[in-house]
Design a protein around this motif. Structure first.
Motif, mmCIF file in Angstrom:
data_model
loop_
_atom_site.group_PDB
_atom_site.id
_atom_site.type_symbol
_atom_site.label_atom_id
_atom_site.label_comp_id
_atom_site.label_asym_id
_atom_site.label_seq_id
_atom_site.Cartn_x
_atom_site.Cartn_y
_atom_site.Cartn_z
ATOM 1 N N TRP A 75 -0.514 16.032 -40.158
ATOM 2 C CA TRP A 75 -1.132 14.715 -40.002
ATOM 3 C C TRP A 75 -1.336 14.066 -41.367
ATOM 4 C CZ3 TRP A 75 -6.926 13.736 -39.016
ATOM 5 C CH2 TRP A 75 -7.146 12.419 -38.604
ATOM 6 N N ALA A 76 -1.852 14.812 -42.322
ATOM 7 C CA ALA A 76 -2.060 14.275 -43.675
ATOM 8 C C ALA A 76 -0.726 13.851 -44.287
ATOM 9 C CB ALA A 76 -2.749 15.314 -44.560
ATOM 10 N N ASN A 77 0.309 14.651 -44.087
ATOM 11 C CA ASN A 77 1.633 14.299 -44.619
ATOM 12 C C ASN A 77 2.166 13.021 -43.977
ATOM 13 O OD1 ASN A 77 1.577 16.544 -46.268
ATOM 14 N ND2 ASN A 77 2.810 17.798 -44.903
ATOM 15 N N GLN A 78 1.941 12.847 -42.679
ATOM 16 C CA GLN A 78 2.395 11.640 -41.991
ATOM 17 C C GLN A 78 1.626 10.408 -42.467
ATOM 18 O OE1 GLN A 78 1.895 12.881 -37.923
ATOM 19 N NE2 GLN A 78 3.982 13.681 -37.791
ATOM 20 N N ILE A 79 0.327 10.555 -42.655
ATOM 21 C CA ILE A 79 -0.468 9.438 -43.174
ATOM 22 C C ILE A 79 0.005 9.080 -44.574
ATOM 23 C CG2 ILE A 79 -2.779 8.700 -43.905
ATOM 24 C CD1 ILE A 79 -3.890 10.468 -41.624
ATOM 25 N N ASP A 80 0.284 10.096 -45.388
ATOM 26 C CA ASP A 80 0.762 9.847 -46.746
ATOM 27 C C ASP A 80 2.127 9.161 -46.722
ATOM 28 O OD1 ASP A 80 0.272 9.979 -49.540
ATOM 29 O OD2 ASP A 80 1.692 11.659 -49.678
ATOM 30 N N ALA A 81 3.005 9.567 -45.824
ATOM 31 C CA ALA A 81 4.320 8.918 -45.699
ATOM 32 C C ALA A 81 4.149 7.459 -45.279
ATOM 33 C CB ALA A 81 5.199 9.677 -44.704
ATOM 34 N N THR A 82 3.214 7.198 -44.385
ATOM 35 C CA THR A 82 2.934 5.820 -43.970
ATOM 36 C C THR A 82 2.415 5.009 -45.151
ATOM 37 O OG1 THR A 82 2.426 6.537 -41.719
ATOM 38 C CG2 THR A 82 1.528 4.401 -42.409
ATOM 39 N N ARG A 83 1.524 5.619 -45.933
ATOM 40 C CA ARG A 83 0.979 4.947 -47.115
ATOM 41 C C ARG A 83 2.088 4.609 -48.101
ATOM 42 N NH1 ARG A 83 -0.875 6.544 -52.121
ATOM 43 N NH2 ARG A 83 -0.330 8.707 -51.689
ATOM 44 N N GLN A 84 2.994 5.549 -48.329
ATOM 45 C CA GLN A 84 4.112 5.307 -49.252
ATOM 46 C C GLN A 84 5.017 4.194 -48.727
ATOM 47 O OE1 GLN A 84 4.366 6.462 -52.210
ATOM 48 N NE2 GLN A 84 2.795 8.021 -52.106
ATOM 49 N N ALA A 85 5.287 4.196 -47.424
ATOM 50 C CA ALA A 85 6.131 3.149 -46.832
ATOM 51 C C ALA A 85 5.464 1.784 -46.958
ATOM 52 C CB ALA A 85 6.427 3.475 -45.371
#
Length: 124
Positions: free
Chosen positions: A94-104
């Protein structure tokens, strides 16, 4: 300057700044508030940091000891440890997905800023 066609039209970003007095925005118009987008990026970063600095270590360091050697206690302890391991994997994903969303979002905001600067230069 005439209408932009073809590939150039695909790269162009039409922006309408949302203000209380602006009224309805035309269909197909992209409305971007860079300050709000930046705040969202920062808040997502804080969520990721909180998950990685507090939740994940707590899950990883959880220790379960059976209160007794009976079959139910041992099985319950084993299940609790497995559930904690799975929860840790879930929170990490979940943290990795949130971080990927933040980067996008960050990349999209940067693209928006560049397009807006190019649009301003075209209008000048």
């Amino acid at each position: 300057m005439g209408p932009v066609r073809g590939r150039a039209a695909q790269r162009r970003v039409l922006v309408a700044l949302a203000t209380p007095d602006a009224g309805p925005v035309a269909t197909g118009t992209l409305v971007v508030d860079p300050e709000r987008a930046q705040r969202c990026i920062e808040e997502l970063g804080q969520i990721v940091e909180d998950l990685r600095m507090a939740a994940l270590p707590a899950l990883r360091h959880a220790h379960f000891e059976a209160p007794s050697n009976d079959e139910v206690s041992v099985n319950m302890t084993r299940n609790a440890a497995e559930m904690t391991r799975r929860a840790s994997a879930y929170v990490e994903t979940w943290a990795n997905q949130i971080d990927a969303t933040r980067q996008a979002l960050r990349q999209q905001l940067e693209a928006y800023v560049q397009a807006e600067q190019a649009n301003r230069a075209d209008r000048a």
